[in-house]
Motif scaffolding. Structure first.
Motif, PDB file in Angstrom:
ATOM      1  N   GLU A   1      -7.168  -4.978 -15.626  1.00  0.00           N
ATOM      2  CA  GLU A   1      -7.900  -4.431 -14.491  1.00  0.00           C
ATOM      3  C   GLU A   1      -8.168  -5.482 -13.424  1.00  0.00           C
ATOM      4  O   GLU A   1      -8.423  -5.157 -12.283  1.00  0.00           O
TER       5      GLU A   1
ATOM      6  N   THR B   1      -9.501  -1.879  -5.006  1.00  0.00           N
ATOM      7  CA  THR B   1      -8.966  -3.220  -4.733  1.00  0.00           C
ATOM      8  C   THR B   1     -10.041  -4.290  -4.866  1.00  0.00           C
ATOM      9  O   THR B   1      -9.727  -5.460  -4.989  1.00  0.00           O
ATOM     10  N   SER B   2     -11.292  -3.894  -4.885  1.00  0.00           N
ATOM     11  CA  SER B   2     -12.401  -4.838  -4.966  1.00  0.00           C
ATOM     12  C   SER B   2     -12.398  -5.553  -6.321  1.00  0.00           C
ATOM     13  O   SER B   2     -12.497  -4.905  -7.369  1.00  0.00           O
TER      14      SER B   2
ATOM     15  N   ARG C   1       0.833  -1.207   0.000  1.00  0.00           N
ATOM     16  CA  ARG C   1       0.000   0.000   0.000  1.00  0.00           C
ATOM     17  C   ARG C   1       0.869   1.260   0.000  1.00  0.00           C
ATOM     18  O   ARG C   1       0.541   2.257  -0.639  1.00  0.00           O
TER      19      ARG C   1
ATOM     20  N   LYS D   1     -13.280  -3.829  -9.945  1.00  0.00           N
ATOM     21  CA  LYS D   1     -12.287  -3.854 -11.014  1.00  0.00           C
ATOM     22  C   LYS D   1     -12.865  -4.518 -12.264  1.00  0.00           C
ATOM     23  O   LYS D   1     -12.612  -4.066 -13.381  1.00  0.00           O
TER      24      LYS D   1
ATOM     25  N   VAL E   1      -8.391   4.568  -5.381  1.00  0.00           N
ATOM     26  CA  VAL E   1      -7.690   3.290  -5.409  1.00  0.00           C
ATOM     27  C   VAL E   1      -8.739   2.199  -5.271  1.00  0.00           C
ATOM     28  O   VAL E   1      -9.565   2.232  -4.366  1.00  0.00           O
TER      29      VAL E   1
ATOM     30  N   ILE F   1       1.719   2.493  -3.432  1.00  0.00           N
ATOM     31  CA  ILE F   1       0.579   3.168  -4.059  1.00  0.00           C
ATOM     32  C   ILE F   1       0.419   4.574  -3.484  1.00  0.00           C
ATOM     33  O   ILE F   1       0.204   5.544  -4.224  1.00  0.00           O
ATOM     34  N   GLU F   2       0.528   4.702  -2.172  1.00  0.00           N
ATOM     35  CA  GLU F   2       0.393   6.014  -1.542  1.00  0.00           C
ATOM     36  C   GLU F   2       1.459   6.985  -2.039  1.00  0.00           C
ATOM     37  O   GLU F   2       1.160   8.145  -2.335  1.00  0.00           O
TER      38      GLU F   2
ATOM     39  N   THR G   1      -4.061  -6.896 -11.768  1.00  0.00           N
ATOM     40  CA  THR G   1      -3.322  -6.095 -10.808  1.00  0.00           C
ATOM     41  C   THR G   1      -3.992  -6.100  -9.442  1.00  0.00           C
ATOM     42  O   THR G   1      -5.199  -6.230  -9.326  1.00  0.00           O
ATOM     43  N   SER G   2      -3.170  -5.911  -8.404  1.00  0.00           N
ATOM     44  CA  SER G   2      -3.736  -5.897  -7.054  1.00  0.00           C
ATOM     45  C   SER G   2      -4.392  -4.553  -6.726  1.00  0.00           C
ATOM     46  O   SER G   2      -5.269  -4.473  -5.889  1.00  0.00           O
ATOM     47  N   TRP G   3      -3.969  -3.503  -7.425  1.00  0.00           N
ATOM     48  CA  TRP G   3      -4.528  -2.159  -7.230  1.00  0.00           C
ATOM     49  C   TRP G   3      -4.919  -1.599  -8.580  1.00  0.00           C
ATOM     50  O   TRP G   3      -4.279  -1.874  -9.582  1.00  0.00           O
TER      51      TRP G   3
END
Length: 124
Positions: free
Chosen positions: A118, A75-76, A47, A80, A73, A50-51, A121-123
């Motif tokens: 989409e 993550t769901s 995380r 996605k 952001v 990403i931040e 990726t994890s994010w």
């Protein structure tokens, strides 16, 4: 976005016309080598990465230095997947609206292929 202290520019360097042209050429060559990354990994991304990326993007120059953008952001996996479907619809519309064949260099065939990035990726 946190307030960043003002840092005035020092005086601009005195460059000859040849030096300015060389610097402009070097910049153009660097920009011309830019590529979009369409290879993605399912490996988890911390995380904090990403931040930091969002903080960097949020500090990009803007009119009157207002940075009027917002970042989200996702993550769901379900959201996605919905974003993927809508993005692919928009790419198909782009091909239809331009009237260009998908093989045209302006609207590459890539725009019509299904792309799972989409969801890989994890994010997002």
């Amino acid at each position: 976005m946190t307030n960043v202290p003002h840092s005035p520019y020092a005086s601009l360097p005195a460059l000859s016309d040849e030096e300015r042209i060389a610097a402009a050429r070097k910049f153009r060559e660097e920009v011309a080598g830019r590529r979009t990354c369409r290879m993605f990994s399912p490996a988890p991304v911390p995380r904090g990465v990403i931040e930091e990326a969002i903080l960097a993007a949020g500090s990009a120059p803007s009119g009157a230095n207002h940075q009027p953008w917002h970042f989200a952001v996702v993550t769901s996996p379900e959201l996605k997947a919905r974003i993927r479907v809508e993005a692919e619809k928009q790419e198909a519309v782009m091909v239809i609206v331009t009237g260009l064949p998908a093989s045209d260099a302006v609207v590459p065939d890539y725009a019509l292929r299904k792309k799972p990035l989409e969801q890989i990726t994890s994010w997002l």
